[in-house]
Design an enzyme around this catalytic site. Structure first.
Site, PDB file in Angstrom:
ATOM      1  N   GLY A  45     -66.166  17.511  -9.182  1.00  0.00           N
ATOM      2  CA  GLY A  45     -67.381  18.080  -9.753  1.00  0.00           C
ATOM      3  C   GLY A  45     -68.485  17.047  -9.901  1.00  0.00           C
ATOM      4  O   GLY A  45     -69.656  17.327  -9.617  1.00  0.00           O
ATOM      5  N   CYS A  46     -68.117  15.855 -10.337  1.00  0.00           N
ATOM      6  CA  CYS A  46     -69.115  14.802 -10.514  1.00  0.00           C
ATOM      7  C   CYS A  46     -69.635  14.314  -9.166  1.00  0.00           C
ATOM      8  O   CYS A  46     -70.814  13.979  -9.042  1.00  0.00           O
ATOM      9  CB  CYS A  46     -68.545  13.650 -11.344  1.00  0.00           C
ATOM     10  SG  CYS A  46     -68.234  14.152 -13.059  1.00  0.00           S
ATOM     11  N   ALA A  47     -68.780  14.312  -8.161  1.00  0.00           N
ATOM     12  CA  ALA A  47     -69.222  13.944  -6.813  1.00  0.00           C
ATOM     13  C   ALA A  47     -70.278  14.939  -6.330  1.00  0.00           C
ATOM     14  O   ALA A  47     -71.328  14.540  -5.810  1.00  0.00           O
ATOM     15  CB  ALA A  47     -68.038  13.903  -5.851  1.00  0.00           C
TER      16      ALA A  47
END
Length: 152
Positions: A45-47
């Protein structure tokens, strides 16, 4: 912690970016600043969140806006992660030590998980908070909503 409210001047901070350069928030006065808090590097998700910033780098620039990706990860981890993601223009900041100090200062630290929340804080050219939105950990910010906030 001062409560973060729209219209208030943002409390200053100094953090290191993924290349160990010192980034002093108040040095960016005159530009809009998007503080893009994300929980943890090396997660899917952060990527996606950080790639979204990178994909829109030129649009941010054309709107006199600097996007800063902030998490509690260390400088070496953020550097390796940026390389892995192919992120070359978006600045990644390390809020590693003291652990999550900036996230805590702005009320964006998730105490249960020991990481920052996923949040967008938009600061205007005079360093006043213009927009704040906290998201569910697994959801991505609506980039169009952020661009509307920048334009307004």
């Amino acid at each position: 912690m001062n409560e973060l409210k729209t219209g208030k001047t943002i409390e200053d901070f100094t953090l290191r970016d993924s290349n160990r350069n010192v980034v002093h928030l108040h040095d960016l006065k005159g530009k809009k600043i998007l503080l893009a808090f994300h929980p943890l590097a090396w997660t899917q998700g952060c990527a996606k969140h950080m790639k979204l910033l990178e994909e829109n780098y030129e649009k941010f620039s054309s709107m006199n806006t600097v996007a800063l990706g902030i998490s509690i990860d260390s400088v070496p981890s953020k550097k390796a992660w940026a390389k892995e993601l192919g992120v070359e223009k978006t600045v990644f900041l390390s809020d590693f030590w003291p652990h999550g100090a900036v996230a805590r200062m702005y009320g964006m630290f998730n105490e249960d998980m020991g990481v920052s929340k996923r949040a967008s804080i938009l600061i205007d050219e005079d360093l006043k908070v213009k927009y704040i939105k906290v998201y569910e950990t697994r959801s991505l910010p609506d980039i169009d909503e952020i661009f509307v906030a920048i334009r307004d």
